[in-house]
Write an enzyme that holds these catalytic residues in place. Sequence first.
Site, PDB file in Angstrom:
ATOM      1  N   LYS C 185       5.242   5.953  -2.036  1.00 40.90           N
ATOM      2  CA  LYS C 185       4.431   6.138  -0.839  1.00 40.90           C
ATOM      3  C   LYS C 185       2.948   5.972  -1.152  1.00 40.90           C
ATOM      4  O   LYS C 185       2.183   5.412  -0.356  1.00 40.90           O
ATOM      5  CB  LYS C 185       4.671   7.527  -0.231  1.00 40.90           C
ATOM      6  CG  LYS C 185       3.783   7.862   0.967  1.00 40.90           C
ATOM      7  CD  LYS C 185       3.948   6.869   2.096  1.00 40.90           C
ATOM      8  CE  LYS C 185       3.307   7.218   3.404  1.00 40.90           C
ATOM      9  NZ  LYS C 185       2.208   8.123   3.473  1.00 40.90           N
ATOM     10  N   GLU C 192      -1.649  -0.434   2.264  1.00 41.34           N
ATOM     11  CA  GLU C 192      -2.109  -0.258   3.646  1.00 41.34           C
ATOM     12  C   GLU C 192      -3.632  -0.392   3.733  1.00 41.34           C
ATOM     13  O   GLU C 192      -4.154  -1.064   4.622  1.00 41.34           O
ATOM     14  CB  GLU C 192      -1.657   1.130   4.107  1.00 41.34           C
ATOM     15  CG  GLU C 192      -1.967   1.510   5.524  1.00 41.34           C
ATOM     16  CD  GLU C 192      -1.579   2.989   5.763  1.00 41.34           C
ATOM     17  OE1 GLU C 192      -0.378   3.303   5.672  1.00 41.34           O
ATOM     18  OE2 GLU C 192      -2.477   3.813   6.002  1.00 41.34           O
TER      19      GLU C 192
END
Lengths: 332, 332, 332, 332
Positions: C185, C192
């Site tokens: 993550k 991102e």
Amino acid sequence: MQIAMVGLGRMGANMVRRLLKAGHECVVYDLSPDNVAALVQEGAIGATSLAEMIGKLETPRAVWLMLPAAITTKIAREVAEHLAPGDTIIDGGNSYYRDAVDLSREFEPRQIGFVDVGTSGGVWGLDRGYCLMVGGPKDSYERLEPVFAALAPGKDGSGAKPGTGDTAPLGYLHCGASGAGHFVKMVHNGIEYGLMAAYAEGLNILRAADAGSEARAADAETAPLHDPQYYQFDIDVGGVAEVWRHGSVISSWLLDLTASALKTDADLSEFGGKVSDSGEGRWTLRAAVETGVPAPVLSSALFGRFASRDGDEYANKIISAMRYAFGGHSEK
Amino acid sequence: MQIAMVGLGRMGANMVRRLLKAGHECVVYDLSPDNVAALVQEGAIGATSLAEMIGKLETPRAVWLMLPAAITTKIAREVAEHLAPGDTIIDGGNSYYRDAVDLSREFEPRQIGFVDVGTSGGVWGLDRGYCLMVGGPKDSYERLEPVFAALAPGKDGSGAKPGTGDTAPLGYLHCGASGAGHFVKMVHNGIEYGLMAAYAEGLNILRAADAGSEARAADAETAPLHDPQYYQFDIDVGGVAEVWRHGSVISSWLLDLTASALKTDADLSEFGGKVSDSGEGRWTLRAAVETGVPAPVLSSALFGRFASRDGDEYANKIISAMRYAFGGHSEK
Amino acid sequence: MQIAMVGLGRMGANMVRRLLKAGHECVVYDLSPDNVAALVQEGAIGATSLAEMIGKLETPRAVWLMLPAAITTKIAREVAEHLAPGDTIIDGGNSYYRDAVDLSREFEPRQIGFVDVGTSGGVWGLDRGYCLMVGGPKDSYERLEPVFAALAPGKDGSGAKPGTGDTAPLGYLHCGASGAGHFVKMVHNGIEYGLMAAYAEGLNILRAADAGSEARAADAETAPLHDPQYYQFDIDVGGVAEVWRHGSVISSWLLDLTASALKTDADLSEFGGKVSDSGEGRWTLRAAVETGVPAPVLSSALFGRFASRDGDEYANKIISAMRYAFGGHSEK
Amino acid sequence: MQIAMVGLGRMGANMVRRLLKAGHECVVYDLSPDNVAALVQEGAIGATSLAEMIGKLETPRAVWLMLPAAITTKIAREVAEHLAPGDTIIDGGNSYYRDAVDLSREFEPRQIGFVDVGTSGGVWGLDRGYCLMVGGPKDSYERLEPVFAALAPGKDGSGAKPGTGDTAPLGYLHCGASGAGHFVKMVHNGIEYGLMAAYAEGLNILRAADAGSEARAADAETAPLHDPQYYQFDIDVGGVAEVWRHGSVISSWLLDLTASALKTDADLSEFGGKVSDSGEGRWTLRAAVETGVPAPVLSSALFGRFASRDGDEYANKIISAMRYAFGGHSEK
């Protein structure tokens, strides 16, 4: 004064020589007996083990470590086993400043001082003197100041004097509590990476100034060069490096070295272009990231070194795979 | 020898002074009569128009332009109107090297030589001498060599002599055909941006070394700081800049200036942090891009300047808008 | 199955809703009684303390934490005080993966399983389902799989089925030992940042496509714009973002959100351009640096956020100070 | 309607197919008679020369060029020789937008319209439809709209309709005057480079998550890895790429392709990691630089490609030479 030196590699051996020249007494130890013997011939007192070395010191003892970062903490602990309250360990290597913070706390209950000294100057330090960035307890720093003064370049004509606090013009500085010396040296090396990359990129552009005289493929995998008439220069890169040393805004010691290297071999053909890094640049970046300070130049310089050692290979394969997947582009 | 100078700003005026001191005759012109008058008092011959200035020159004439890049080409053309075959125009400003390539071709049929001189040294050049990177026809270069020799720092103890080709140690160099001088100066400034940013980033990290002593919000919009005990240093940034000048690998003239500025005002409170750029860094990057040379450090330095002037504002708003859209994150 | 949820902010509350909808039993707790009450109305079982919440669970218990990274470890330890061998703690927040490695070892002797779940999907996850990256012991993972399957988007037409190992097409994946979920993550968020910055930079360039229609100062502090005729476009940035969503190589969910935001307000005037970061981007960069992987794009994106919050201010002042020192340049 | 297509490579041929399927009449030409023959079999009208092709068109003629950037201008001029007032040339290739600005002015006196169409979609466009970014005179755009509508993806359920101006949801958009289409496509590709690099860097970090399980040399040329226990993950990179496609914030079409490629070959062993660039990324960067827009992510992505093709080699040799000069460091 008297000081012990552990680790007689390039840096450690020359520091001993500079201390001997200044009249200090050096007890030296290294895993290699040859390294010890060489310095004994130059006036140092040799030892064949840490224990023997420490046994030859008068209290309060001072033991300077000049070792690879990966083993410094281990050896520091071994040395500490032989020391007593009031003694001092000095780490002058490229160690992580956090180790200094931790070790100083670890040794504090035993009243063993821990002083971290960032040391810059490379193989030239023997003659030029070393730039020393010192962290640690004020009293340890003050007791060791004659050693720092001898290692550093010294008089610069500014009138600065040892023992006054304002010693930066002499080439050594007490930067703060334990860890501060290595922290400052860490950032010093981070900057160093950036400076080196800035020169290297610029000189690489100069070398490409004749790009317009080569033919380029006219296919979809090759960027066309508009206006090749503007890239017809055949620049003497070494000559440019030399002229920049004289009166330009970008003159520096690193540029001096670069000009000298290019004079010897303009193509630098003995180098392969795989650039190592020793940790300091990485730690600098970590500090920048954790404190929220942008460091795009320092990080670019570090990543350039990683890429020079093919750290980017898998990433580039992924990009090629994407290009093939969406556009049918094959690698050239 | 005799030379005309057009543009008596910071750089132009000091160059005239240095030429006068070396015994050259200078005919000077500037839009501001005050600038002209000041130099006349110091021994220059003044003029109230380009035409008058040129009228005072003996053939073959040499006219040196020291002007902002945006108007140099226009003035060069005006000057050329008054010149004759055998005369020379020298552009010593921060002009785009492509203009030099173009102008040299434009003037060639009229046998007016065009010489481009990249000039580094800033306000210190008057005393230290200027570093000169020269492009243009060999014969023009050779006729003007006494001027270059007077402007450059000169003797460095290496035994280099004017007229020998190996003049780099003296601080001036014939880099190649028209445009080569400005090309080399362009890259010089590109490097300069990189060096400046490297020091600035590093010193900014030093200043943040006490980040662990501040409290941080413990919310989802704030990155937590693990191990704040490692960021408890209160570093004297100016002292560090000073100590690095003495014996360290990163000593340089830019560092000298930085240490001096920090000594005067450690917080640099008279500066707002909006950094201008004059074109050279942009052109360097364009050259890198067009020739396929990676320049991540030089580009980071340039983009940092753009961002300092809020060139990144709209981009950042877009990122905030995305964060709000996917995660409901509001700006703090 | 039954699960407890601690932390009913944006993410936690919606995850409870999605679990309730799938028929799971949720016992919920939050510092804010209002947050608890709201979910009780929707079918959850409320609690007024950690202890009460845990008391309402049957063994083996499963407690999911959805909290800011800065307090997760502390609360995990508090929860563990109330648990017994065979129970499991799940951390679904943006925690540092190292905490998961450490906590899993800390809880191991007490036979409390620790599962770290990286969770992506933002405020849209309630409807779309969440992408789940899971780390931890295989048996804990398997027991909790019904929960993961309910939270994730689920069926994608590929025929993938829960319990088969090949669950990635369903939107959840067992990535490895404790810490692996948060590690993945972490890198997800690092990417991102890079994606967001890539779009933002590009759209910012589109917005500047009319730069040639503005006048620029012609002084030494301003880079001239050659060929302003090539910057005369007045681009509808929002329209472009929309068209790119349809058939282009750069279509993505982030682009969908961007186009939508620009449709509402092309100037994004409700945003100030100060972009937060929550730690993941920093940790990604640290991992890159420590493993020797170049990450120039991800670091540029992170540093852009730092700069948006003026982390570059002191550095820029230093650069301005240098420019003043060598060239007498004042800030504009 | 009727349209001619010149250049039947990957992109051109598929565009013809898509146009034929929509009922348009296509007259096609390519240097390779095989390429022409293939499309004739699928319903196109073939030609053996530009002249013959144009002779088969009714007025007002429309000729679409789908060629490498390096030869587009040359062929456009050849085509124009055969055209008459009222005719239109469309350039759908990855041409430099400045060429479109220039050509449109060049053809204007002859009343030949010039329309530049940025085209995205790659080999998938045949089925998915192409995203079209159009620049040029409004009347030319409107006359050609049926062609754009057929090439673009079309209906998206938003109710958008051709001929209304609001065509972005259909996948084509009139972006502005001549050059605007290619300008927008240029930035599109710049963004594309950034997105690709962001994914590639992140996946490369995942792959390195087991770095702690390898031994490292403990010498001065190797950065030590503190805390190797945190780098013990063996991540299935392909599985992660797949799971991110489902519900995560970073889902995208490029990620779809990446997951697919990794499924086929997790090591991407058929790629060497030499990444080409076709010019658009370079031009994007030039636009950023000239308009003062920071683009650190897009430039990092571009420079990564240059470095993958060894554009950084000489720079790295310089850095190695410096390291040897100041510290006696030899390359490993």
